[in-house]
Design an enzyme around this catalytic site. Structure first.
Site, PDB file in Angstrom:
ATOM      1  N   CYS A 113       0.881  -1.159   0.000  1.00  0.00           N
ATOM      2  CA  CYS A 113       0.000   0.000   0.000  1.00  0.00           C
ATOM      3  C   CYS A 113       0.920   1.211   0.000  1.00  0.00           C
ATOM      4  CB  CYS A 113      -0.922   0.035   1.219  1.00  0.00           C
ATOM      5  SG  CYS A 113      -1.844   1.588   1.263  1.00  0.00           S
ATOM      6  N   CYS A 116      -0.616   3.962   2.644  1.00  0.00           N
ATOM      7  CA  CYS A 116      -0.662   3.755   4.092  1.00  0.00           C
ATOM      8  C   CYS A 116      -0.404   2.286   4.404  1.00  0.00           C
ATOM      9  CB  CYS A 116      -1.978   4.249   4.676  1.00  0.00           C
ATOM     10  SG  CYS A 116      -3.455   3.820   3.729  1.00  0.00           S
ATOM     11  N   SER A 117      -1.456   1.499   4.656  1.00  0.00           N
ATOM     12  CA  SER A 117      -1.209   0.115   5.062  1.00  0.00           C
ATOM     13  C   SER A 117      -2.353  -0.814   4.660  1.00  0.00           C
ATOM     14  CB  SER A 117      -1.006   0.049   6.572  1.00  0.00           C
ATOM     15  OG  SER A 117      -2.152   0.577   7.221  1.00  0.00           O
ATOM     16  N   CYS A 118      -3.099  -0.483   3.569  1.00  0.00           N
ATOM     17  CA  CYS A 118      -4.250  -1.292   3.174  1.00  0.00           C
ATOM     18  C   CYS A 118      -3.813  -2.731   2.891  1.00  0.00           C
ATOM     19  CB  CYS A 118      -4.915  -0.685   1.950  1.00  0.00           C
ATOM     20  SG  CYS A 118      -5.518   0.984   2.260  1.00  0.00           S
TER      21      CYS A 118
HETATM   22 FE    FE Z   1      -3.526   1.990   2.743  1.00  0.00          FE
END
Ligand code: FE
Length: 207
Positions: A113, A116-118
């Site tokens: 991602c 961010c951190s998906c």
């Molecule tokens: Fe994300």
């Protein structure tokens, strides 16, 4: 943290500092009556027992033994989840639009991602710390072959690397290649071989 974690130039106590911050936030939320002392444990327990990489492992193992299922998994991951004996909610909580990219001898897929951190929580669980790391996110898109080598994945130059931006719209993950020498293994035994890292593309499956 996986033993092959390359580090990405961050101080070794970075994770401990984040953990301390989270603990302080949790205490404050409890003190203000926004959550109870059980809330965090309940959520963590959910991702330890119901939504985790054990679901992804079952899907991949099924795909390895059942080519028709593999086609359905590649075409519509969420629909394929419905065929399994999974808990309710596979298409909620960060799993609304999951898609899986298939590794082949010619193509190796990696997820990141970039924003961010998906991450596909229902099939892979909560993302590891390094997945959220800005340095990992920047470097894996710019120099994927080098980053993969730091993880211990050495790919021949003829292998194309595809980076999939797993996002709030589509949560990508990876269908790794079935390793050689596993013809006699059952579906359950095959599932045991899978790791979250292999289903993120930063490891291969080992027997
Ligand atoms: Fe994300």
């Amino acid at each position: 943290m996986p033993s092959n974690y390359p580090g990405f130039e961050h101080s070794p106590d970075r994770e401990a500092l984040s953990a301390a911050k989270v603990k302080a936030l949790e205490s404050l939320l409890i003190e203000k009556g926004i959550i109870t002392s059980n809330t965090v444990d309940t959520i963590l327990g959910h991702f330890e027992t119901k939504m985790g990489p054990f679901n992804g492992a079952k899907l991949v193992a099924r795909a390895w033994v059942d080519p028709a299922f593999k086609e359905r998994l590649l075409a519509d991951c969420n629909a394929a989840c419905q065929e399994m004996d999974f808990p309710d909610g596979m298409s909620g909580a960060e799993g609304e639009h999951m898609r899986i990219a298939e590794n082949t001898p010619e193509v190796h897929n990696v997820i990141v991602c970039t924003l961010c951190s998906c991450y596909p929580w229902p099939t892979l669980g909560l993302p590891p710390y390094w997945f959220k790391d800005p340095t990992f996110r920047a470097r894996v898109t710019r120099e994927p072959r080098k980053v993969l080598s730091e993880f211990g994945v050495e790919l021949d130059n003829s292998v194309e690397i595809r980076i999939w931006d797993t996002s709030a719209q589509i949560r990508w993950w990876v269908l790794p290649m079935r390793p050689a020498g596993t013809d006699d293994m059952s579906e359950a035994e095959l599932a045991e071989l899978l790791t979250p890292e292999a289903m993120m593309g930063v490891a291969t499956v080992k027997v």
